[in-house]
Motif scaffolding. Structure first.
Motif, PDB file in Angstrom:
ATOM      1  N   ASP A  52       0.830  -1.205   0.000  1.00 50.36           N
ATOM      2  CA  ASP A  52       0.000   0.000   0.000  1.00 50.36           C
ATOM      3  C   ASP A  52       0.866   1.257   0.000  1.00 50.36           C
ATOM      4  O   ASP A  52       0.396   2.347  -0.330  1.00 50.36           O
ATOM      5  CB  ASP A  52      -0.910   0.012   1.229  1.00 50.36           C
ATOM      6  N   LEU A  53       2.128   1.093   0.419  1.00 47.91           N
ATOM      7  CA  LEU A  53       3.059   2.216   0.512  1.00 47.91           C
ATOM      8  C   LEU A  53       4.478   1.670   0.403  1.00 47.91           C
ATOM      9  O   LEU A  53       4.763   0.579   0.905  1.00 47.91           O
ATOM     10  CB  LEU A  53       2.890   2.927   1.864  1.00 47.91           C
ATOM     11  N   ILE A  54       5.350   2.433  -0.247  1.00 47.91           N
ATOM     12  CA  ILE A  54       6.760   2.050  -0.347  1.00 47.91           C
ATOM     13  C   ILE A  54       7.592   3.112   0.363  1.00 47.91           C
ATOM     14  O   ILE A  54       7.419   4.311   0.098  1.00 47.91           O
ATOM     15  CB  ILE A  54       7.196   1.948  -1.823  1.00 47.91           C
ATOM     16  N   ILE A  55       8.460   2.669   1.271  1.00 48.56           N
ATOM     17  CA  ILE A  55       9.448   3.563   1.878  1.00 48.56           C
ATOM     18  C   ILE A  55      10.764   3.235   1.192  1.00 48.56           C
ATOM     19  O   ILE A  55      11.245   2.108   1.262  1.00 48.56           O
ATOM     20  CB  ILE A  55       9.536   3.365   3.403  1.00 48.56           C
ATOM     21  N   LEU A  56      11.316   4.222   0.504  1.00 50.29           N
ATOM     22  CA  LEU A  56      12.435   3.993  -0.396  1.00 50.29           C
ATOM     23  C   LEU A  56      13.638   4.841  -0.009  1.00 50.29           C
ATOM     24  O   LEU A  56      13.504   6.052   0.209  1.00 50.29           O
ATOM     25  CB  LEU A  56      11.970   4.360  -1.819  1.00 50.29           C
ATOM     26  N   MET A  69      14.448   4.164  -9.378  1.00 51.88           N
ATOM     27  CA  MET A  69      13.357   3.260  -9.029  1.00 51.88           C
ATOM     28  C   MET A  69      12.037   4.023  -8.893  1.00 51.88           C
ATOM     29  O   MET A  69      10.992   3.543  -9.342  1.00 51.88           O
ATOM     30  CB  MET A  69      13.676   2.507  -7.738  1.00 51.88           C
ATOM     31  N   SER A  70      12.077   5.214  -8.303  1.00 52.45           N
ATOM     32  CA  SER A  70      10.836   5.983  -8.173  1.00 52.45           C
ATOM     33  C   SER A  70      10.284   6.336  -9.556  1.00 52.45           C
ATOM     34  O   SER A  70       9.080   6.237  -9.788  1.00 52.45           O
ATOM     35  CB  SER A  70      11.041   7.241  -7.317  1.00 52.45           C
ATOM     36  N   ILE A  84       4.988   6.636  -2.702  1.00 52.56           N
ATOM     37  CA  ILE A  84       6.388   6.401  -2.352  1.00 52.56           C
ATOM     38  C   ILE A  84       6.834   7.478  -1.377  1.00 52.56           C
ATOM     39  O   ILE A  84       6.700   8.670  -1.661  1.00 52.56           O
ATOM     40  CB  ILE A  84       7.302   6.455  -3.596  1.00 52.56           C
ATOM     41  N   LEU A  85       7.348   7.041  -0.243  1.00 51.02           N
ATOM     42  CA  LEU A  85       7.940   7.940   0.739  1.00 51.02           C
ATOM     43  C   LEU A  85       9.445   7.724   0.679  1.00 51.02           C
ATOM     44  O   LEU A  85       9.927   6.632   0.978  1.00 51.02           O
ATOM     45  CB  LEU A  85       7.409   7.631   2.143  1.00 51.02           C
TER      46      LEU A  85
END
Length: 135
Positions: A52-56, A69-70, A84-85
């Motif tokens: 549901d969310l990506i921390i990158l 990647m983003s 994306i955070l």
């Protein structure tokens, strides 16, 4: 917390100690947390786990991994809606402040941007903001 099943968060960061600590904090807060330590593993986990969310992190194998990647995710029809955070210490490492570029569709198409070390309260409010925005 939102009224649905626990949101799934994917952490993509090559600092395994940081990922483990972040996973513990987020799991305690009732998020389902999956981790990946590089871009390739991150893409595999995104396909398998549908987070549901990506921390990158910005810098992994190369300093631009997170940026690339983003962009790849935001250009992918199946993944572009996943918030994306970016959570990174890139300003400490490079001396360049990227926060003002966050959200730029060409350069840094992320939905949120925080610097490490991050205050957990700030992190949680940013996670909730991104999940609510996407629900």
């Amino acid at each position: 917390m939102m009224n649905m099943e626990e949101p799934k968060i994917l952490i993509i960061d090559d600092d395994v100690d940081f990922s483990a600590a972040l996973k513990a904090i987020l799991s305690e807060a009732r998020y389902v947390v999956v981790t990946a330590s590089n871009r390739t593993e991150g893409m595999e986990k995104i396909m398998m786990e549908k987070p549901d969310l990506i921390i990158l992190d910005a810098m992994m194998s190369t300093w631009q991994d997170g940026f690339e990647m983003s962009r790849e995710l935001k250009n992918h029809p199946d993944f572009k809606q996943i918030p994306i955070l970016m959570l990174t210490s890139i300003a400490d490492t490079t001396g360049v402040e990227f926060k003002s570029s966050a959200g730029n569709p060409t350069w840094l198409p992320v939905d949120g941007f925080l610097e490490k070390p991050v205050n957990p309260e700030v992190l949680f409010s940013e996670i909730e903001r991104l999940l609510l925005k996407n629900s």
